[in-house]
Design an enzyme around this catalytic site. Structure first.
Site, PDB file in Angstrom:
ATOM      1  N   SER A 282     103.785  43.744  70.135  1.00 31.71           N
ATOM      2  CA  SER A 282     104.675  44.574  70.928  1.00 31.71           C
ATOM      3  C   SER A 282     103.847  45.667  71.580  1.00 31.71           C
ATOM      4  CB  SER A 282     105.746  45.198  70.031  1.00 31.71           C
ATOM      5  OG  SER A 282     106.287  46.353  70.663  1.00 31.71           O
ATOM      6  N   GLU A 295     110.735  31.429  69.484  1.00 30.14           N
ATOM      7  CA  GLU A 295     111.917  31.825  70.266  1.00 30.14           C
ATOM      8  C   GLU A 295     112.024  31.011  71.558  1.00 30.14           C
ATOM      9  OE1 GLU A 295     112.446  36.411  70.038  1.00 30.14           O
ATOM     10  OE2 GLU A 295     110.355  35.966  69.621  1.00 30.14           O
TER      11      GLU A 295
END
Ligand code: ARG
Length: 463
Positions: A282, A295
């Site tokens: 991140s 994902e």
């Protein structure tokens, strides 16, 4: 009328060229150039057959076949100038062939039509993708087998409703996905066997008066036989739909597995650690390692299933035989194929690289009253109680443990005997997670011995 404004393939009947918007909606070259290799393979087989049947001369066929190889190398080398005015890959290739070899190029289209040509090209393209999917699935199965073998007897919680149900083994869980992806593999093979009939020679729709040999072209292109009805041959897109159907089911499996990996890699679960190679960080939260590949795999089913619905909808109202609607078959299949192959490869890499956290799995396996069923079974076996009564007693024991804030093996014998005085300390033997999984020796059950038997069976089948 100049040559430029008339279409050089059918200019004879037309007084004017197409409106720019007509050209834009009509052209497929922007995407069907992906079938160039298949188009050229089909044309080379067709030319050889025409010569073998004496329909064109050997020297014309040789010039055509040689010229087509030059066209292919231009396309592969990136020097080919694709033209929207020439609409699609078929006419782009033929026009260039004419520039290269002159008059014999015009003989290539004898005894065929773009209708059987496009069906042939597209089938060859889809067939290649089925072969690629087969390779991707086999690689994924091998990666899963590797995980299953490493942790055949590692305990973890098994879930129903995502609530802890009974302890199972890591190997058993991995092997569940082996079964799922092996069914996908079998669907891929079935689809390939069913679709492998050659449309070439169906011509526009009715067959041809030329003495063609459809077996010859079918064999040259690796088909099992020519398709038996020319009307069906040019209007059939079942092979593309079946491809999308198989891909959709497989993508759904990939998505379910991806969902588990997302959950398992969270700080709350810690069942697995995904490798850095298949994770991202991140930009703002330094502690984060995100399961982006999982994902995205989870999301791919959306577009693949969408393509399936899209093409089904395109096809559902079409009268026999070819309609231009069918040109809308390709982009969706191309996109679904690209993303299916990518998802398979990403999943394989993720599975190969991930580490199962044996201790976290074991700790979770023992929590959540996971051996309650073993306790009820013990009451049936040892005390001769009907299962329904045993279920009720076990429920009361779970409630007691819950009230005390402990797990079932932490209850004392006195606690247990308050609920049923006949319980002996033999009961603690079945409350252990290892005992629980070892006891489930029924065929296909979670006992490590059963799991290893299935691993061996699949390893043999995949070699
Ligand atoms: N580009 C067309 C397609 O993809 C090729 C077939 C055209 N046939 C025809 N009769 N206009 O379907």
């Amino acid at each position: 009328m100049t040559e430029k404004t008339q279409n050089q393939m059918w200019g004879g009947r037309f007084a004017a060229g197409p409106d720019a918007i007509m050209e834009a909606i009509n052209a497929s070259i922007g995407f069907d150039k992906r079938m160039a290799a298949q188009d050229i393979a089909g044309s080379r087989a067709h030319a050889a057959m025409l010569a073998a049947q004496g329909i064109i001369s050997d020297s014309d066929a040789a010039a055509i076949r040689e010229g087509l190889l030059t066209v292919l190398s231009e396309i592969e080398g990136g020097t080919f100038a694709f033209s929207t005015a020439l609409e699609d890959i078929h006419m782009n290739v033929e026009a260039r062939l004419k520039e290269l070899i002159g008059e014999p190029a015009g003989r290539l289209h004898t005894a065929r039509s773009r209708n059987d040509q496009v069906a042939t090209d597209f089938k060859l393209w889809v067939r290649d993708q089925l072969d690629a999917a087969e390779g991707g699935l086999v690689a994924l199965l091998r990666a899963l087998l590797g995980q299953a073998e490493a942790g055949a007897d590692w305990v973890m919680p098994g879930f129903t409703h995502l609530q802890t149900a009974q302890p199972v083994t890591w190997g058993h869980h991995m092997m569940a996905y082996v079964e799922m992806f092996a069914r996908d593999l079998s669907r891929v093979r079935d689809a390939r066997a069913r679709m492998n009939e050659s449309p070439l020679g169906a011509a526009a729709l009715a067959g041809t008066g030329f003495p063609i040999d459809r077996d010859l072209t079918a064999e040259a292109l690796g088909f099992d036989r020519p398709s038996a009805n020319s009307l069906d041959a040019v209007s059939d897109r079942d092979f593309a739909l079946e491809f999308l159907g198989v891909a959709s089911i497989c993508a759904m499996h990939l998505s379910r597995f991806a969902e588990e990996l997302v959950i398992w890699s969270s700080a709350q679960f810690r069942f697995v650690t995904l490798s850095d190679r298949f994770s991202t960080g991140s930009s703002i939260m330094p502690q984060k390692k995100n399961p982006d590949a999982a994902e995205l795999i989870r999301a791919k089913v959306g577009r693949i299933m969408g393509a399936n619905v899209g093409l089904m909808t395109v096809m559902k109202g079409l009268p026999l035989t070819y309609s231009k609607d069918m040109q809308e078959d390709k982009e969706q299949v191309f996109d679904a194929a690209d993303n299916w192959m990518l998802a398979l490869a990403a999943m394989e890499g993720m599975v190969r690289d991930m580490t199962a956290n044996r201790d976290a799995l074991a700790a979770a396996a023992g929590s959540g009253f996971s051996t309650a069923t073993d306790l009820a079974d013990w009451l049936v076996r040892e005390l001769g109680l009907p299962f329904r009564d045993a279920h009720h007693i076990t429920g009361a024991l779970v409630a007691k443990a819950e009230a005390k804030g402990c797990d079932l093996p932490d209850l004392s014998l006195a606690d247990m005997q308050e609920v049923n005085p006949d319980i002996t300390d033999g009961v603690f033997g079945v409350l252990g997670v290892e005992n629980s999984v070892n006891s489930r020796m029924s065929y296909g059950g979670t006992a490590p011995a059963q799991v290893r038997m299935q691993i061996d069976r699949w390893k043999e089948r995949l070699t």
